[in-house]
Design a protein around this motif. Structure first.
Motif, PDB file in Angstrom:
ATOM      1  N   TYR A 305       0.800  -1.234   0.000  1.00 33.28           N
ATOM      2  CA  TYR A 305       0.000   0.000   0.000  1.00 33.28           C
ATOM      3  C   TYR A 305       0.830   1.279   0.000  1.00 33.28           C
ATOM      4  O   TYR A 305       0.296   2.360  -0.181  1.00 33.28           O
ATOM      5  CB  TYR A 305      -0.998  -0.026   1.180  1.00 33.28           C
ATOM      6  N   PRO A 307       2.935   2.488  -2.266  1.00 36.61           N
ATOM      7  CA  PRO A 307       2.840   3.289  -3.498  1.00 36.61           C
ATOM      8  C   PRO A 307       1.516   4.059  -3.608  1.00 36.61           C
ATOM      9  O   PRO A 307       1.507   5.234  -3.975  1.00 36.61           O
ATOM     10  CB  PRO A 307       2.948   2.248  -4.619  1.00 36.61           C
ATOM     11  N   GLN A 308       0.399   3.404  -3.240  1.00 43.31           N
ATOM     12  CA  GLN A 308      -0.906   4.082  -3.337  1.00 43.31           C
ATOM     13  C   GLN A 308      -0.957   5.282  -2.399  1.00 43.31           C
ATOM     14  O   GLN A 308      -1.462   6.345  -2.753  1.00 43.31           O
ATOM     15  CB  GLN A 308      -2.024   3.126  -2.945  1.00 43.31           C
ATOM     16  N   ALA A 310       1.600   6.965  -1.201  1.00 38.80           N
ATOM     17  CA  ALA A 310       2.525   7.999  -1.685  1.00 38.80           C
ATOM     18  C   ALA A 310       1.889   8.765  -2.839  1.00 38.80           C
ATOM     19  O   ALA A 310       2.015   9.998  -2.926  1.00 38.80           O
ATOM     20  CB  ALA A 310       3.838   7.349  -2.114  1.00 38.80           C
ATOM     21  N   ALA A 311       1.157   8.055  -3.717  1.00 39.93           N
ATOM     22  CA  ALA A 311       0.528   8.714  -4.864  1.00 39.93           C
ATOM     23  C   ALA A 311      -0.489   9.759  -4.415  1.00 39.93           C
ATOM     24  O   ALA A 311      -0.720  10.746  -5.101  1.00 39.93           O
ATOM     25  CB  ALA A 311      -0.132   7.676  -5.761  1.00 39.93           C
ATOM     26  N   LYS A 312      -1.096   9.555  -3.225  1.00 40.78           N
ATOM     27  CA  LYS A 312      -2.071  10.542  -2.730  1.00 40.78           C
ATOM     28  C   LYS A 312      -1.416  11.572  -1.803  1.00 40.78           C
ATOM     29  O   LYS A 312      -2.103  12.377  -1.175  1.00 40.78           O
ATOM     30  CB  LYS A 312      -3.190   9.834  -1.952  1.00 40.78           C
ATOM     31  N   GLY A 313      -0.104  11.452  -1.636  1.00 42.42           N
ATOM     32  CA  GLY A 313       0.616  12.372  -0.763  1.00 42.42           C
ATOM     33  C   GLY A 313       0.426  12.052   0.701  1.00 42.42           C
ATOM     34  O   GLY A 313       0.552  12.933   1.557  1.00 42.42           O
TER      35      GLY A 313
END
Ligand code: ADP
Length: 609
Positions: A305, A307-308, A310-313
Motif C-alpha cells: 500500500y 505506493p498508493q 505515496a501517490a495521494k501524498g
C-alpha cells in the motif's frame, strides 16, 4: 425457591388475584358481622367484650379495604412479595375476630348458638379457601384463626355432641389444608405455563424480527450485488458490440479492448470478494496459527500500500515492533490489506498508521490501523459492517469499492477469536483495532517471506494428482514438474491406489473434489491415506481442491484439519500451501515451517466447477 423471574411472575399473579377479591370480601365481612350480632343479640353474656370484639372486626375490615386502595394506587412502590405479606397480616387481624368471638357463644346459656356460630365460621373458611387458598402465607394466617378456637372450645366441653362437632371441624380443618396444598400447586403450574407461553411468544416475536431483518438485508444484498455485477457486464456488452464497428480505427479497437479487459478485471475482483465472503460464511476456511514476527507481516502489507499512499501524498507509518504473535498470517494479511486499502481510499491528507499496542493486555495485544481521513458518523458505524453497505456512494460507483471489505474483515477477526473495534468521528479519522495472541520467539520455524522465495521445499517431492478432467490434470502435472516435483497424474481413486501398489510413495496427494462415478475427493483421499498408512506412511500431505462452497463434507474436512483450496487456485497459492504443509512439523519429510496460503494473484490454475 424457584428461579427469580418465575417466582416474580407467580408473586405478581398472586397479588392480582388476592387483591381482586377484597372489595367483595369487604361486604361479605359486614354481612358476617351482621349475622353474628343477630345470633347473639338477645343473649350477650359480656356486652363490653362483645362490643370491643365486633368494633375490632369492623375496624379490621375497613383496614383491609384501605390496604386494597393503597395497592391500587401504589402498586409499584413495593415488591409483589411485600403486598402478599401485608395481605396475609390483614388476614390474621380480620379472621381472628369472628374466630375468637365464639367464646361469647360458649358463655351463653343458649346451647345452639355456638353451633350457629360454627356454621358461620365454616362458611367463612370456605370463602378463605376460594380467595386465599393459592398462597400459603395468606391461607395459614386466616384458617387457624377462624377454626382453631372453635375446635379447642368444642373439645373442651367434654360432651358427646360437642366432641363430635369438634372432630368434624378438625377433619374439615385438615381436609381444607390438604386441598389448599394441591390448589397452590395447580396455581403455580398455571402461572408457570403462562410465563413459559409468554417467554415463547416473546422469543418467537424476536425471531420473527430477526428473520424480517435478515430478509430485508438479503433483499438489499441482492439489489446491490445485482447492480454491481450487472454494471460491468452491461459495459462489456456495449463495448463488445462496438468491436463490430468496421468504421472504427485500430487505435479505437485497442482502446475498446482495453476497456473490456478493465471491466472483466473489475468483475473478477467483485466475484473474488463475494466468493471470499461466502467461503467465510460457509465455515470451510481454516485458521492455521503460526508463531511469527509481526514486523514481517507489517512490511509485507505495508509494501503493497505504500505506493498508493505515496501517490495521494499520504504518509504510511508502520510502527517498528519486535513482537512475536501466534496467529494466522494469511487471514491477518487479508484483514490488514482491507483496512489499509480503506484507510488510503478515505484519507485525503495526513497520515496512516499501522502498529501493535499492548493496550493493557498482559498476553498479546492489539493491531491498530489509524487514519486521518473523513471518519465515519456514529449512526453509520453499525451499518458499515453489512454487505454492500457504503456510507457515501449512492450511485454505486464501482471505483469507490463495493462495501464488502469491512464485512469480510469483521468475519475474519471473529474467526480468529476476536472482536473488531472501531473508533471514529467525522473529519477526525478512524481507528480500527483487533486483538492478536502472543507468540513464542522460540517456536518461529520460518520467516513469513522465506518459503516461496527459497522455494526449495518442492524440489524432488513425489506428488500424486487425482482429477478426472484431463486438461486440468495435464496443467497441474506440468506446473508441478516445473517446480521440480516428480508427479503422477491419475483420473480416479482406483488408479491412485494402483500407483501406490506399484511403489509410487507420494509426499503429497492433490485431489479434485468432484470425481467421476459419483465419488468425491474426500472418499478418494480417505482410501489413499488408508493405503499409505498400511505401508507405514502415516502423515502424507493431502490437499483437496474444490469449486464447492458449502457442503457438510467440506465442513467435516475443515474440522479434521484437511486443507481445502477453493477454485480458482493460483499457482502461487498452490505452491505456498504445499510448501507450508510440507514444512509443518510431522509432515512426511520434516523440514521446519508451517502452512500459509498466498493471496498473490496469478493466473487461475483450475477452472472446472
Ligand atoms: P468499501 O470500502 O469497498 O466501500 P467497506 O466494507 O470496506 O467497503 O467499507 C464500507 C464503508 O465504510 C465504506 O463505504 C466507507 O464509507 C466506510 N469506511 C470504511 N473504512 C473507512 C475509513 N477508514 N474511513 C472512513 N470511512 C470508512
Amino acid at each position: 425457591m424457584r428461579a427469580d423471574p418465575i417466582q416474580r411472575a407467580i408473586d405478581e399473579d398472586l397479588v392480582r388475584v388476592l387483591y381482586a377479591q377484597d372489595p367483595i370480601a369487604f361486604f361479605t365481612h359486614w354481612f358476617s358481622i351482621a349475622v353474628l350480632v343477630a345470633i347473639y343479640w338477645n343473649n350477650i353474656p359480656h356486652p363490653h367484650l362483645f362490643a370491643a370484639c365486633f368494633i375490632f372486626y369492623g375496624f379490621a375490615n375497613c383496614a383491609s379495604l384501605a390496604l386494597w386502595m393503597c395497592n391500587r394506587r401504589w402498586a409499584e412502590s413495593v415488591s409483589p412479595r411485600t403486598w402478599i405479606n401485608l395481605h396475609a397480616a390483614r388476614g390474621a387481624l380480620l379472621y381472628s375476630a369472628p374466630g375468637f368471638a365464639i367464646w361469647f357463644a360458649f358463655q351463653s346459656p343458649h346451647t345452639d348458638l355456638p353451633i350457629l356460630h360454627t356454621v358461620m365460621l365454616v362458611t367463612l373458611a370456605a370463602g378463605v379457601f376460594m380467595s386465599n387458598g393459592f398462597d400459603v402465607a395468606n391461607f395459614v394466617t386466616a384458617i387457624p384463626f377462624l377454626l382453631l378456637p372453635a375446635i379447642v372450645l368444642h373439645f373442651g366441653t367434654h360432651t358427646f355432641d360437642r366432641t363430635i362437632l369438634a372432630i368434624v371441624l378438625a377433619f374439615f380443618f385438615c381436609a381444607i389444608n390438604v386441598y389448599a396444598l394441591s390448589y397452590r400447586k395447580l396455581f403455580q403450574r398455571v402461572v408457570q405455563a403462562r410465563v413459559d407461553q409468554q417467554a415463547l411468544a416473546e422469543s418467537l416475536a424476536a425471531q420473527k424480527l430477526v428473520a424480517e431483518e435478515a430478509s430485508l438485508a438479503k433483499t438489499r444484498f441482492f439489489a446491490a450485488a445485482s447492480h454491481d455485477l450487472r454494471q460491468p457486464l452491461h459495459a462489456i456488452g456495449l463495448l463488445a458490440a462496438s468491436l463490430n464497428d468496421t468504421s472504427a480505427t485500430p487505435v479505437q479497437h485497442a482502446k475498446t479492448a482495453n476497456n473490456i479487459a478493465n471491466n472483466v478485471e473489475a468483475l473478477n475482483q467483485l466475484f473474488n470478494q463475494v466468493l471470499d465472503l461466502a467461503r467465510l460464511e460457509s465455515g470451510v476456511t481454516q485458521v492455521i496459527r503460526l508463531h511469527f514476527r509481526l514486523s514481517e507481516l507489517f512490511d509485507r502489507v505495508g509494501n503493497q500500500y505504500w505506493p498508493q499512499a505515496a501517490a495521494k501524498g499520504l504518509a504510511l507509518r508502520i510502527a517498528p515492533t519486535d513482537t512475536v504473535i501466534h496467529d494466522d498470517p494469511v487471514l491477518l494479511e487479508r484483514i490488514l490489506s482491507n483496512l489499509l486499502s480503506n484507510a488510503v481510499r478515505y484519507t485525503e491528507s495526513g497520515a496512516i498508521w499501522m502498529g501493535f499496542r499492548r493496550a493493557g493486555r498482559s498476553e498479546g495485544g492489539y493491531i491498530e490501523v489509524r487514519d486521518s481521513g473523513i471518519g465515519i458518523p456514529r449512526a453509520e458505524q453499525g451499518r458499515i459492517f453489512e454487505e454492500f453497505y457504503q456510507v457515501a456512494n449512492p450511485q454505486r460507483d464501482a471505483r469507490q469499492g463495493h462495501g464488502l471489505g469491512l464485512p469480510t474483515v469483521k468475519r475474519l477477526v471473529e474467526m480468529l477469536g476476536g472482536q473488531l473495534q472501531l473508533r471514529s468521528a467525522p473529519g477526525r479519522g478512524s481507528v480500527f483495532r483487533f486483538p492478536v495472541q502472543a507468540g513464542d520467539p522460540a517456536r518461529i520455524v520460518a520467516g513469513l517471506n522465506d518459503s516461496v522465495a527459497s522455494g526449495g521445499a518442492a524440489l524432488g517431492r513425489h506428488v500424486l494428482c487425482i482429477d478426472d478432467e484431463p486438461a486440468i490434470l495435464e496443467g497441474i502435472q506440468s506446473l508441478l514438474g516445473r517446480w521440480g516435483c516428480i508427479v503422477r497424474g491419475v483420473p480416479d481413486e482406483r488408479l491412485a491406489l494402483l500407483a501406490i501398489d506399484e511403489g509410487f510413495m507420494p509426499d503429497a496427494v492433490l485431489c479434485d473434489y468432484q470425481l467421476a462415478n459419483h465419488r468425491t475427493g474426500a472418499q478418494a483421499l480417505g482410501a489413499v491415506r488408508d493405503a499409505l498408512r498400511k505401508r507405514g506412511r502415516e502423515r502424507v500431505v493431502t490437499l483437496l481442491i474444490t469449486g464447492d462452497m458449502a457442503s457438510v463434507e467440506l465442513e467435516a474436512l475443515a474440522m479434521q484439519g484437511i486443507p481445502v483450496l477453493h477454485k480458482p487456485v493460483t499457482p502461487a497459492r498452490l505452491r505456498r500451501t504445499l510448501e507450508m504443509l510440507w514444512q509443518q512439523p510431522g509432515a512426511v519429510a520434516d523440514k521446519p515451517g508451517d502452512r500459509a496460503e498466498s493471496v498473490t494473484s496469478e493466473q487461475p490454475l483450475t477452472t472446472r466447477g
